[in-house]
Design an enzyme around this catalytic site. Structure first.
Site, short mmCIF file in Angstrom:
data_model
loop_
_atom_site.label_atom_id
_atom_site.label_comp_id
_atom_site.label_asym_id
_atom_site.label_seq_id
_atom_site.Cartn_x
_atom_site.Cartn_y
_atom_site.Cartn_z
N ARG A 138 -13.22 6.29 6.59
CA ARG A 138 -13.91 6.15 5.30
C ARG A 138 -15.05 7.17 5.25
NH1 ARG A 138 -13.27 0.23 5.30
NH2 ARG A 138 -11.06 0.04 5.77
N LYS A 198 0.89 -9.11 5.21
CA LYS A 198 0.16 -8.25 4.27
C LYS A 198 0.01 -6.84 4.82
CE LYS A 198 -4.42 -7.88 2.04
NZ LYS A 198 -5.14 -6.88 2.80
N HIS A 228 -3.97 -1.78 1.45
CA HIS A 228 -5.35 -2.14 1.78
C HIS A 228 -6.33 -1.52 0.76
CE1 HIS A 228 -6.99 -4.08 5.56
NE2 HIS A 228 -8.12 -3.78 4.98
N TYR A 285 -6.55 -11.12 11.30
CA TYR A 285 -6.45 -9.80 11.93
C TYR A 285 -6.07 -10.09 13.37
CZ TYR A 285 -8.64 -6.79 8.37
OH TYR A 285 -8.90 -6.06 7.25
C1 LIG Z 1 -14.97 -4.83 0.96
C2 LIG Z 1 -13.54 -5.05 1.36
C3 LIG Z 1 -13.25 -5.75 2.52
C4 LIG Z 1 -11.92 -5.97 2.89
N1 LIG Z 1 -11.66 -6.72 4.02
C5 LIG Z 1 -10.38 -7.05 4.32
C6 LIG Z 1 -10.10 -7.95 5.37
O1 LIG Z 1 -11.00 -8.45 6.03
N2 LIG Z 1 -8.79 -8.26 5.62
C7 LIG Z 1 -7.76 -7.72 4.89
O2 LIG Z 1 -6.59 -8.02 5.15
N3 LIG Z 1 -8.01 -6.86 3.89
C8 LIG Z 1 -9.29 -6.53 3.56
N4 LIG Z 1 -9.54 -5.72 2.50
C9 LIG Z 1 -8.41 -5.25 1.68
C10 LIG Z 1 -8.11 -6.27 0.58
O3 LIG Z 1 -7.58 -7.46 1.12
C11 LIG Z 1 -7.09 -5.73 -0.43
O4 LIG Z 1 -5.92 -5.32 0.25
C12 LIG Z 1 -7.62 -4.60 -1.29
O5 LIG Z 1 -8.98 -4.77 -1.59
C13 LIG Z 1 -6.79 -4.57 -2.57
O6 LIG Z 1 -7.14 -3.53 -3.39
P1 LIG Z 1 -8.13 -3.66 -4.65
O7 LIG Z 1 -9.49 -3.77 -4.07
O8 LIG Z 1 -7.88 -2.40 -5.37
O9 LIG Z 1 -7.76 -4.92 -5.42
C14 LIG Z 1 -10.85 -5.47 2.11
C15 LIG Z 1 -11.16 -4.76 0.93
C16 LIG Z 1 -12.48 -4.55 0.55
C17 LIG Z 1 -12.75 -3.84 -0.74
#
Ligand SMILES: Cc1cc2nc3c(=O)[nH]c(=O)nc-3n(C[C@H](O)[C@H](O)[C@H](O)COP(=O)(O)O)c2cc1C
Length: 382
Positions: free
Chosen positions: A168, A255, A279, A133
């Site tokens: 959220r 990403k 995301h 990040y």
């Molecule tokens: C609990 C949680 C924490 C996340 N933290 C990050 C993060 O720190 N960095 C990031 O790039 N994406 C983060 N994401 C997004 C995930 O990398 C990803 O894009 C997303 O979960 C994909 O969708 P899905 O959960 O339907 O597979 C997070 C998602 C969740 C559910």
């Protein structure tokens, strides 16, 4: 039959997690931003797609391998970066990474992971990627990237869709704010889920080990997470991108890309991979479903760099559909984290279910190898 054996799909793990976790923790993971339009559409868009299978193609040995930057991986899966995992269960990051490593699946460690870069590298033998990040303090960004290089992380993932935190609503209603202000509601939820509470008491509150020391704050807990949240670099632009590109010699994946023009420009600016993502519906509500954005990005990139996808992947058929639209690999976020509610065995079982579904899907689609899945497998709409 144990609880794990009764889980035959990743949706079963989600339902198990819903029972096992306090409501506010489950909804923090499961929920999306705003009205959850994008969250729902991530699933709906996969569910709308239909396939046109072939027959008599000798599918006796389905080949799941996929190649990214001239490295061949045994499966087309990747683990998405996730912060705060220890909230679900202490050690969840290492549980997910270990299960992934045993299957040759790359694990992407988040900047906001609850296990630090060094500790993860020492705990796990498999392929590790690091997700950055971009914070306002470029010295700090530089230090993280250097550490990832030092500890052998093989790819850098730069997330670009968190200019600010998404709204959220479930978290706001549940009082899941950063910094966390424990309330009577959380106490009641904790009492109702004693196993989760005891584990958390024993394991301690989540520690954001990578950002300890940021802005001189030596705590690693939720206070520092709040400071980081307030210091995201919303001014991040193409010059900054080139700076980061210069820091990292290996594959650099961006990403959070949804527009084909951005994908093209990123590759011109030195990106080695495009990770199509909204995301998981947690950021811009109303953004296009990742699977619906993938075809145009794949066409625009034109084979110059691999395209990866996440957001809504829950079944092996989703991974095949994503490949048919041009995604060389599919990443999973929540699907892995829900498995981790049951510890490493839960993640292992979840990953094996997904891999079995991909193998069965390839056979029944009449495609001997994952690499051969292409647009011809998609049935024309209507
Ligand atoms: C609990 C949680 C924490 C996340 N933290 C990050 C993060 O720190 N960095 C990031 O790039 N994406 C983060 N994401 C997004 C995930 O990398 C990803 O894009 C997303 O979960 C994909 O969708 P899905 O959960 O339907 O597979 C997070 C998602 C969740 C559910």
């Amino acid at each position: 039959m144990g609880r794990l054996d009764r889980c035959v799909s990743l949706e079963d793990f989600r339902l198990l997690a819903r029972r096992r976790l306090p409501k506010s923790v489950f909804e923090f993971v499961d929920g999306g931003a705003g009205q959850e339009l994008t969250l729902r559409d991530n699933r709906a868009a996969f569910e709308r797609m239909r396939l046109l299978p072939r027959v008599l193609t000798d599918v006796s040995r389905p080949d799941l391998t996929t190649t990214l930057w001239s490295k061949t991986y045994p499966t087309p899966l990747v683990i998405s970066p996730m912060g705060s995992c220890a909230l679900v269960r202490p050690g969840a990051d290492i549980a997910i990474a270990s299960a992934a490593a045993a299957r040759g699946i790359p694990y992407t460690l988040s900047t906001m992971a609850t296990t630090g870069i060094e500790r993860m590298a020492r705990a796990v033998q498999g392929p590790l990627w690091f997700q950055l990040y971009v914070l306002k303090d470029f010295e700090f960004n530089r230090r993280l990237v250097r550490q990832a290089e030092e500890f052998g992380y093989s790819a850098l993932v730069v997330t670009v869709d968190l200019q600010t935190g998404g709204k959220r609503e479930k978290d706001l209603r549940n009082g899941i704010s950063i910094p966390l202000r424990p309330s009577l509601r959380h106490l009641v939820e904790g009492i109702a889920h004693p196993a989760w509470s005891l584990r958390l008491l024993r394991g301690g509150l989540p520690q954001f080990e990578n950002v300890r020391g940021y802005l001189g704050d030596t705590s690693a807990g939720l206070t520092i997470a709040a400071r980081v949240g307030g210091n995201l670099h919303a001014g991040f632009d193409w010059d900054d991108f080139r700076t980061i590109r210069d820091w990292w010699k290996g594959p650099l994946i961006v990403k959070g890309v949804l527009h084909p023009d951005d994908a093209v420009r990123l590759i011109a600016a030195g990106a080695d991979g495009i990770w199509v993502s909204n995301h998981g519906g947690r950021q811009l509500d109303g953004a296009v479903a990742s699977i619906d954005a993938t075809g145009a990005i794949h066409a625009a990139v034109g084979g110059r760099a691999p395209v990866l996808i996440d957001s809504g992947v829950r079944t092996g058929m989703d991974v095949i559909k994503a490949k048919a639209r041009g995604a060389a690999a599919s990443a999973i976020g929540r699907a892995a984290l829900f498995g981790a509610v049951m510890g490493q065995v839960g993640v292992e079982r979840g990953l094996d279910i997904l891999l079995e579904e991909i193998a069965t899907g390839l056979k029944l689609s009449g495609v001997p190898g994952f690499q051969q899945v292409g647009p011809a497998l998609i049935a024309p709409a209507g």
